[in-house]
Design a protein around this motif. Structure first.
Motif, PDB file in Angstrom:
ATOM      1  N   GLU A 128     -68.248 -30.157 -32.612  1.00  0.00           N
ATOM      2  CA  GLU A 128     -68.347 -30.401 -34.141  1.00  0.00           C
ATOM      3  C   GLU A 128     -67.024 -31.126 -34.521  1.00  0.00           C
ATOM      4  O   GLU A 128     -67.174 -31.255 -35.703  1.00  0.00           O
ATOM      5  N   LYS A 129     -66.110 -31.272 -33.731  1.00  0.00           N
ATOM      6  CA  LYS A 129     -64.740 -31.837 -34.284  1.00  0.00           C
ATOM      7  C   LYS A 129     -64.314 -31.037 -35.469  1.00  0.00           C
ATOM      8  O   LYS A 129     -63.685 -31.898 -36.463  1.00  0.00           O
ATOM      9  N   ASN A 130     -64.287 -29.619 -35.412  1.00  0.00           N
ATOM     10  CA  ASN A 130     -63.849 -28.953 -36.643  1.00  0.00           C
ATOM     11  C   ASN A 130     -62.341 -29.024 -36.682  1.00  0.00           C
ATOM     12  O   ASN A 130     -61.773 -28.536 -37.746  1.00  0.00           O
ATOM     13  N   TYR A 131     -61.724 -29.218 -35.429  1.00  0.00           N
ATOM     14  CA  TYR A 131     -60.235 -29.225 -35.460  1.00  0.00           C
ATOM     15  C   TYR A 131     -59.729 -30.164 -34.534  1.00  0.00           C
ATOM     16  O   TYR A 131     -60.516 -30.815 -33.738  1.00  0.00           O
ATOM     17  N   ASP A 132     -58.387 -30.573 -34.690  1.00  0.00           N
ATOM     18  CA  ASP A 132     -57.735 -31.469 -33.883  1.00  0.00           C
ATOM     19  C   ASP A 132     -57.593 -30.979 -32.437  1.00  0.00           C
ATOM     20  O   ASP A 132     -57.617 -31.396 -31.573  1.00  0.00           O
ATOM     21  N   LEU A 133     -57.208 -29.595 -32.690  1.00  0.00           N
ATOM     22  CA  LEU A 133     -56.807 -28.946 -31.335  1.00  0.00           C
ATOM     23  C   LEU A 133     -57.335 -27.505 -31.431  1.00  0.00           C
ATOM     24  O   LEU A 133     -56.995 -26.949 -32.591  1.00  0.00           O
ATOM     25  N   ILE A 134     -57.643 -26.924 -30.410  1.00  0.00           N
ATOM     26  CA  ILE A 134     -57.960 -25.439 -30.427  1.00  0.00           C
ATOM     27  C   ILE A 134     -57.341 -24.879 -29.120  1.00  0.00           C
ATOM     28  O   ILE A 134     -57.417 -25.242 -27.946  1.00  0.00           O
ATOM     29  N   VAL A 135     -56.637 -24.040 -29.390  1.00  0.00           N
ATOM     30  CA  VAL A 135     -55.624 -23.254 -28.557  1.00  0.00           C
ATOM     31  C   VAL A 135     -56.192 -21.931 -28.167  1.00  0.00           C
ATOM     32  O   VAL A 135     -56.563 -21.151 -29.093  1.00  0.00           O
ATOM     33  N   VAL A 136     -56.510 -21.531 -27.066  1.00  0.00           N
ATOM     34  CA  VAL A 136     -57.025 -20.223 -26.593  1.00  0.00           C
ATOM     35  C   VAL A 136     -56.197 -19.314 -25.982  1.00  0.00           C
ATOM     36  O   VAL A 136     -55.538 -19.652 -25.037  1.00  0.00           O
ATOM     37  N   ASP A 137     -56.000 -18.183 -26.513  1.00  0.00           N
ATOM     38  CA  ASP A 137     -55.182 -17.093 -26.091  1.00  0.00           C
ATOM     39  C   ASP A 137     -56.274 -16.443 -25.186  1.00  0.00           C
ATOM     40  O   ASP A 137     -56.791 -15.553 -25.543  1.00  0.00           O
ATOM     41  N   ALA A 138     -56.090 -16.934 -23.855  1.00  0.00           N
ATOM     42  CA  ALA A 138     -57.214 -16.611 -22.969  1.00  0.00           C
ATOM     43  C   ALA A 138     -57.023 -15.379 -22.129  1.00  0.00           C
ATOM     44  O   ALA A 138     -55.981 -14.693 -22.325  1.00  0.00           O
ATOM     45  N   GLU A 139     -58.100 -15.016 -21.262  1.00  0.00           N
ATOM     46  CA  GLU A 139     -57.917 -13.818 -20.384  1.00  0.00           C
ATOM     47  C   GLU A 139     -56.745 -14.132 -19.233  1.00  0.00           C
ATOM     48  O   GLU A 139     -56.360 -15.325 -19.100  1.00  0.00           O
ATOM     49  N   SER A 140     -56.046 -13.225 -18.762  1.00  0.00           N
ATOM     50  CA  SER A 140     -55.164 -13.156 -17.641  1.00  0.00           C
ATOM     51  C   SER A 140     -55.733 -13.679 -16.387  1.00  0.00           C
ATOM     52  O   SER A 140     -56.912 -13.854 -16.427  1.00  0.00           O
ATOM     53  N   THR A 141     -54.634 -14.050 -15.463  1.00  0.00           N
ATOM     54  CA  THR A 141     -55.038 -14.595 -14.363  1.00  0.00           C
ATOM     55  C   THR A 141     -56.078 -14.051 -13.565  1.00  0.00           C
ATOM     56  O   THR A 141     -56.879 -14.741 -13.237  1.00  0.00           O
ATOM     57  N   GLY A 142     -56.355 -12.787 -13.726  1.00  0.00           N
ATOM     58  CA  GLY A 142     -57.457 -12.077 -12.973  1.00  0.00           C
ATOM     59  C   GLY A 142     -58.899 -12.374 -13.363  1.00  0.00           C
ATOM     60  O   GLY A 142     -59.680 -12.611 -12.502  1.00  0.00           O
ATOM     61  N   HIS A 143     -58.950 -12.830 -14.824  1.00  0.00           N
ATOM     62  CA  HIS A 143     -60.349 -13.112 -15.225  1.00  0.00           C
ATOM     63  C   HIS A 143     -60.515 -14.376 -15.638  1.00  0.00           C
ATOM     64  O   HIS A 143     -61.689 -14.886 -16.047  1.00  0.00           O
ATOM     65  N   ILE A 144     -59.490 -15.330 -15.902  1.00  0.00           N
ATOM     66  CA  ILE A 144     -59.767 -16.569 -16.589  1.00  0.00           C
ATOM     67  C   ILE A 144     -60.689 -17.680 -15.676  1.00  0.00           C
ATOM     68  O   ILE A 144     -61.504 -18.386 -16.451  1.00  0.00           O
ATOM     69  N   VAL A 145     -60.732 -17.369 -14.321  1.00  0.00           N
ATOM     70  CA  VAL A 145     -61.477 -18.115 -13.562  1.00  0.00           C
ATOM     71  C   VAL A 145     -62.948 -18.023 -13.620  1.00  0.00           C
ATOM     72  O   VAL A 145     -63.757 -18.841 -13.922  1.00  0.00           O
ATOM     73  N   SER A 146     -63.345 -16.912 -14.029  1.00  0.00           N
ATOM     74  CA  SER A 146     -64.939 -16.375 -14.224  1.00  0.00           C
ATOM     75  C   SER A 146     -65.182 -16.737 -15.889  1.00  0.00           C
ATOM     76  O   SER A 146     -66.322 -17.371 -16.113  1.00  0.00           O
TER      77      SER A 146
END
Ligand SMILES: Nc1ncnc2c1ncn2[C@@H]1O[C@H](COP(=O)(O)OP(=O)(O)O)[C@@H](O)[C@H]1O
Ligand SMILES: [Mg+2]
Length: 329
Positions: A128-146
Motif C-alpha cells: 500500500e506504500k503507507n511508509y517509505d521504510l518499515i523496520v521490523v524488530d523481528a524474532e530472534s535467530t531461532g525463529h526468524i527463518v520460520s
C-alpha cells in the motif's frame, strides 16, 4: 550503504539480548531523521520497543512517536481481524467477539498460519506504500527463518489456486533484494557470532530473503595505541612504586585496563572469524559488517537508542542535520 534505508522492508534479527530492539529502533530513528516516513514494528509484543522509544505502550494501531517515526506492536488476532474486514468482507465482524480461541485452534494445527498473518500485514503495508521504510524488530535467530519463510513454506505446500495467489505477492516483496533486507545484529562474542553466521547462511538457502548487513553492537573502542601500550608496560614494571604513591588501587586500575583491552581483542577476533565465514560461504555473503560502540550510558531506553542512531548515521553515511543529533555535536 545509505541503500539500507532505501529498502521498503528491513528485518532486524539476532540472538536474544544482543541489542535487536535498540538497533531496530535506532535504524528507524535514523530513517525518520533523514526525512523518510518510517514504521517500526515489534513482532513479539514483549514491550521492549515501547521502552526503547520512550513511550508507555504500543499496539496494533501505529502511533507517531517522533516526526516521521511511527511505531506499532504486532498482534496476529488484530491482523486476522483486519484481513477479514478488508478482504473477506464478513459483515458484523466486530460482533464475532474474541477470535483468539478459535484461531489458536486452527493456527496450532497448521504451522505457518500465525506467521503468514503477521508477515502478510507487513507486506500489505509495503504494498500500500503507507511508509517509505518499515523496520521490523523481528524474532530472534531461532525463529526468524520460520517467520520470514512462512509465505514460501505455504506457497510450496499449496501450489495452486487462491492460496498460491495470496502468497505469491508476498514472496515478490520478500525475495526482492531491492525491497526487502535482513539486518543481523550480533555482539562481538563467540555464541552470537556463531549463531549469526549460521543464520545468514540459512536465510539465503531456506527463505529467499536477502541479508543486507551485519551490525556488530557493543564493540569496545581501541583503548591503547602502541605508544600507550608501552606506557602500560612501564606502569606495570613500576607498580610497586605506584602502589607506594597512590595506594593498592593502582594495581586494580591497571588490571581493569588490561582486561578491557583483552576483551576488545577477543571481540575483534570473533568479528574477524565472522568476516571469513561469510566470505567462505557458498555463494559468498558479500555484506558489510558495521559497528556500534559499547555505550556507557547510565540508563537504557531512548537515550541509548538515540546514541546508537548517531553512530549508525555515520556508518550509513546519512546526512542528519546537527540539531537532530542526540549528542548535540
Ligand atoms: N551499544 C550498546 N551499548 C550499551 N548498551 C546497549 C547497547 N545496545 C543495547 N544496549 C542495552 O542492552 C539491553 C538489551 O538490548 P535490547 O535492544 O533490548 O536487546 P534485544 O532486543 O536483542 O533483546 C538494553 O538494556 C539496551 O539498552
Ligand atoms: Mg528485543
Amino acid at each position: 550503504m545509505t541503500s539500507l534505508l532505501n529498502l521498503d522492508l528491513l528485518w532486524v534479527t539476532g540472538k536474544g539480548g544482543v541489542g535487536k530492539t535498540s538497533t531496530a529502533a535506532a535504524i528507524a530513528e535514523v530513517a525518520a531523521r533523514s526525512g523518510r516516513s518510517t514504521l517500526v514494528c515489534e513482532m513479539d509484543a514483549k514491550g521492549a520497543l515501547a521502552l526503547a522509544l520512550g513511550v508507555d505502550e504500543l499496539d496494533f494501531t501505529p502511533v507517531e512517536v517522533a516526526p516521521n517515526l511511527h511505531a506499532m506492536s504486532m498482534s496476529t488476532e488484530d491482523a486476522l481481524r483486519e484481513y477479514l474486514r478488508l478482504f473477506v468482507r464478513i459483515p458484523f465482524i466486530g460482533r464475532i467477539g474474541p477470535l483468539a480461541k478459535t484461531f489458536d485452534f486452527v493456527a496450532d494445527a497448521a504451522p505457518g498460519v500465525k506467521e503468514i498473518l503477521s508477515v502478510g500485514k507487513l507486506c500489505f503495508e509495503v504494498r500500500e506504500k503507507n511508509y517509505d521504510l518499515i523496520v521490523v524488530d523481528a524474532e530472534s535467530t531461532g525463529h526468524i527463518v520460520s517467520q520470514i519463510g512462512a509465505p514460501k513454506v505455504i506457497a510450496d505446500l499449496v501450489q495452486v489456486g487462491l492460496v498460491r495467489e495470496q502468497t505469491q505477492w508476498m514472496l515478490d516483496i520478500l525475495n526482492d533484494a531491492d525491497r526487502t533486507g535482513v539486518a543481523v545484529v550480533t555482539t562481538p562474542e563467540e555464541m552470537p557470532v556463531t549463531e549469526s553466521s549460521e543464520l545468514l547462511r540459512r536465510l539465503t538457502s531456506e527463505t529467499g530473503a536477502h541479508p543486507a548487513v551485519v551490525i556488530a553492537n557493543r564493540v569496545l573502542p581501541v583503548l591503547f595505541d602502541r605508544r600507550e601500550q608501552a606506557v602500560v608496560d612501564q606502569l606495570d614494571a613500576a607498580l610497586p612504586v605506584l602502589i607506594e604513591a597512590v595506594g593498592p588501587g593502582a594495581g586494580a586500575v591497571l588490571e581493569a585496563a588490561r582486561f578491557t583491552d583483552a576483551r576488545r581483542r577477543t571481540g575483534a577476533q570473533h568479528l574477524g572469524r565472522l568476516r571469513s565465514e561469510l566470505d567462505a560461504a557458498d555463494p559468498p555473503l558479500d555484506i558489510p559488517i558495521i559497528t556500534v560502540p559499547e555505550l556507557f550510558a547510565r540508563n537504557a531506553g531512548r537515550r541509548v537508542v538515540s546514541l546508537i542512531a548517531d553512530g549508525l548515521a555515520d556508518e550509513l553515511d546519512v546526512e542528519i542535520p546537527s540539531d537532530q543529533r542526540a549528542n548535540g555535536e
